[in-house]
Design an enzyme around this catalytic site. Structure first.
Site, PDB file in Angstrom:
ATOM      1  N   GLU A  28       1.980   7.120   1.359  1.00 43.60           N
ATOM      2  CA  GLU A  28       1.272   7.653   0.193  1.00 43.60           C
ATOM      3  C   GLU A  28       0.352   8.774   0.661  1.00 43.60           C
ATOM      4  O   GLU A  28      -0.370   8.612   1.639  1.00 43.60           O
ATOM      5  CB  GLU A  28       0.441   6.551  -0.456  1.00 43.60           C
ATOM      6  CG  GLU A  28      -0.518   7.022  -1.508  1.00 43.60           C
ATOM      7  CD  GLU A  28      -1.570   5.982  -1.876  1.00 43.60           C
ATOM      8  OE1 GLU A  28      -2.643   6.391  -2.366  1.00 43.60           O
ATOM      9  OE2 GLU A  28      -1.356   4.774  -1.666  1.00 43.60           O
ATOM     10  N   LYS A 118      -1.866  -3.086  -7.171  1.00 41.04           N
ATOM     11  CA  LYS A 118      -2.603  -2.789  -5.941  1.00 41.04           C
ATOM     12  C   LYS A 118      -3.929  -3.548  -6.021  1.00 41.04           C
ATOM     13  O   LYS A 118      -4.752  -3.248  -6.884  1.00 41.04           O
ATOM     14  CB  LYS A 118      -2.823  -1.277  -5.883  1.00 41.04           C
ATOM     15  CG  LYS A 118      -3.806  -0.798  -4.859  1.00 41.04           C
ATOM     16  CD  LYS A 118      -3.882   0.730  -4.943  1.00 41.04           C
ATOM     17  CE  LYS A 118      -5.255   1.242  -4.645  1.00 41.04           C
ATOM     18  NZ  LYS A 118      -5.312   2.706  -4.635  1.00 41.04           N
TER      19      LYS A 118
END
Length: 182
Positions: A28, A118
């Protein structure tokens, strides 16, 4: 997952390449500013050469979703849950990973069709939170993010996290090999 934040494009690609070489395939790149967008574009290109997808992080608006989609990002990640951002990302054919810290937020993600969340900040929530979360939400897939490193990652995985994401700990050169061992 390696979170490659706040570095020039060349450094981001170099660290992504090191992570990929060690078998860490989820990467990411936060796209909060011009430098982040440049690093994201370069890392997406480098990942494509290896057949690997790269996601865009810290995506908090629908406008950002459109911008990161143009870079070729494969997925988006956010620090919190915003149904509009999630919908925009899904409409752009990019799965979205929203940040959550409460069961109410998890329930909201599930209500709009999400299955991955998350847990952020994981270091504050702790592995026990993830274990407890699976009581009422046994099918939710959790990525522990925020304060996770090569020394505590196993605790989060043992608690039921499907993945751990490491950002600032990557400044320590010993972290990537420790994480690759997982």
């Amino acid at each position: 997952m390696a979170i490659l934040r706040g570095m020039p494009a060349a450094d981001t690609v170099a660290l992504a390449s090191r992570a990929w070489d060690l078998g860490i395939t989820a990467v990411e790149v936060p796209a909060r500013d011009a430098q982040g967008m440049e690093a994201l574009r370069a890392t997406v290109r480098a990942g494509a050469e290896r057949g690997l997808a790269v996601g865009a992080g810290t995506v908090v608006t629908a406008e950002q979703v459109r911008a990161v989609a143009a870079t070729g990002a494969a997925f988006t990640v956010a620090p919190g849950f915003d149904p509009e951002v999630m919908a925009a990302s899904e409409e752009a054919a990019m799965p979205h990973l929203p940040g959550v810290a409460t069961p109410t937020e998890v329930q909201g993600v599930l209500r709009v069709g999400g299955r991955w969340v998350k847990a952020f900040p994981a270091s504050v929530l702790g592995p026990e939170w993830i274990s407890a979360l699976h009581g009422p939400f046994p099918d939710v897939r959790v990525v522990a993010t925020g304060g996770v490193d090569g020394r505590n990652a196993r605790d989060f995985l043992a608690a039921g996290a499907r993945m751990v994401a490491v950002g600032s700990a990557l400044a320590d050169p010993d972290q990537v090999p420790l994480l690759a061992e997982l």
